[in-house]
Design an enzyme around this catalytic site. Structure first.
Site, short mmCIF file in Angstrom:
data_model
loop_
_atom_site.label_atom_id
_atom_site.label_comp_id
_atom_site.label_asym_id
_atom_site.label_seq_id
_atom_site.Cartn_x
_atom_site.Cartn_y
_atom_site.Cartn_z
N ASN A 10 12.87 86.28 53.08
CA ASN A 10 12.41 87.64 53.41
C ASN A 10 13.55 88.30 54.17
O ASN A 10 13.76 88.05 55.35
CB ASN A 10 11.14 87.58 54.25
N ARG A 87 10.75 88.08 48.99
CA ARG A 87 9.79 89.14 49.28
C ARG A 87 10.49 90.49 49.12
O ARG A 87 11.59 90.70 49.63
CB ARG A 87 9.27 89.03 50.72
N HIS A 176 1.11 94.73 52.22
CA HIS A 176 0.45 93.47 52.55
C HIS A 176 -0.27 92.87 51.34
O HIS A 176 -1.17 92.04 51.50
CB HIS A 176 -0.59 93.65 53.68
N GLU A 381 1.82 83.97 53.31
CA GLU A 381 2.57 84.76 52.33
C GLU A 381 3.71 83.97 51.72
O GLU A 381 4.01 84.13 50.53
CB GLU A 381 3.09 86.04 53.01
#
Length: 395
Positions: A10, A87, A176, A381
């Site tokens: 990320n 991500r 999200h 996640e």
């Protein structure tokens, strides 16, 4: 066939969060954070098993840090990485699912950079650096916005002139999505209902917060919009305000767009209301000690959350349960309790002992007998990104 290993990255404008996900293990063999990249204070922190270490990297670039992370990941993976999952905050309308990274995907992320100017360019830096460093590894992009592309037009369109949507992409996208997708699937597993015949209200509550209505595994509505500023009161974000507030502040205070934007994104929410902190733990302690600003912030947060969840219910044909997740949602029994006190018409009732028990990664059902289901579901996640990466490798 041995269990596969996926490195999840990320990449932010000045940070890289990473985790090694093994498909057969519930915990991460390796996880870490590089922060303040490009500055003299740049540092890399990581945890390998039970061992925690840090390395100072003054002035280091994203690519240089990734070149440090790879050997750590390879060691933790026993010398065998199977892919990298990235991500990506904004996929616009183009990406409705995760994708193997190729030239078209890179172009699509770049084309949506104007919708997430702080995030997408940083993601591109990370993806391109990873591709250069690991050319033989499959790379997958997982978009925060993709899950919400199943929303109907009446949920995602703003009541503004058509050309703003058709020519400039002005619509509600939501964020999200990876978290809401993961916890709704877990909730269905936990209570033994099929995902494809389930309906959930989901509240992802952290420094950023959003609600979502999820029907048969698909998003039907969500509280965030064109940007992550819309919706709930958050740690430092205002959430919904009068749309004319910008012009009011410009006219009466002479503020620039940049000053207004900074105030609403970085100086508002729990921090702005309390004058104390954006951390719910600090605020709840201060609230219990009688701090007026902390009490106001706590009450506004819970009321706005309840109001949003009640609105999301319009998108559901039935209700299988309400899910709390994210740092606040998973750990603050007080926020859950106060929020549900505002939702009496839904018949929610908490089991006080079960509610108090669900903190620090402990999930479960917390409703009293006769109440609709209320669940605390720890989000993951990184694991969802790894699962998407593995699914694309299998395909």
């Amino acid at each position: 066939m041995s269990a596969r290993n996926i490195l999840v990255i990320n990449c932010g404008s000045s940070s890289i969060k990473f985790a090694l996900v093994n498909e057969a293990q519930t915990t991460f063999p390796l996880q870490g954070l590089a922060e303040r990249l490009g500055s003299p204070e740049a540092v890399l922190h990581w945890q390998f098993g039970d061992t925690k270490e840090s390395l100072s990297l003054p002035g280091t670039s994203h690519q240089s840090v990734l070149s440090k992370i790879l050997p750590l990941a390879q060691e933790a993976a026993g010398g065998h990485l199977d892919g990298i999952g990235h991500r990506v905050v904004h996929g616009g309308e183009h990406f409705t699912a995760s994708h193997l990274v190729d030239a078209d995907v890179l172009a699509g992320i770049r084309a949506n950079a104007h919708l997430a100017p702080l995030h997408n360019p940083a993601h591109l830096v990370g993806i391109e650096a990873a591709m250069e460093l690991f050319p033989s590894l499959p790379q997958v992009s997982v978009f925060d916005t993709a899950f919400h592309q199943s929303m109907p037009p009446h949920a995602y369109r703003y009541a503004v002139p058509e050309f703003l949507y058709t020519e400039h992409g002005v619509r509600r996208y939501g964020f999200h999505g990876t978290s809401h997708r993961y916890v709704s699937k877990r909730a269905a597993e936990m209570v033994g209902v099929p995902v494809e015949n389930s309906s959930w209200l989901s509240a992802h509550l952290g420094n950023g917060c959003s609600t979502c209505a999820i029907v048969n595994g698909e998003s039907r509505d969500t509280s965030m919009g064109l940007t992550p500023l819309e919706g709930l009161a958050m740690g430092t974000r205002s959430g919904d305000v009068d749309p004319n507030l910008h012009s009011h502040l410009a006219r009466t205070l002479g503020w620039s767009i940049e000053q207004i934007d900074r105030t609403l994104n970085h100086d508002s929410g729990l921090k702005g209301l309390s004058g104390l902190s954006n951390d719910m733990r600090t605020l709840y302690e201060a609230h219990m000690a009688g701090h007026p600003g902390a009490t106001l912030a706590f009450e506004v947060f819970c009321y706005r959350l309840a109001k949003s969840l009640a609105g999301m219910a319009c998108a559901l044909p039935k209700l299988d349960g309400l899910i709390f997740t994210g740092g606040i949602g998973e750990n603050s029994a007080a926020v859950r309790e106060r929020t549900l006190e505002h939702m009496k018409l839904f018949g929610f009732q908490l089991d006080a002992e079960a509610n108090a028990r669900c903190t620090r990664g402990v999930g479960g059902e917390i409703q009293a007998a006769g109440s609709p289901r209320i669940l605390v579901v720890p989000t993951n996640e990184e694991r969802q990104i790894a699962l998407d990466t593995l699914a694309l490798l299998d395909a």
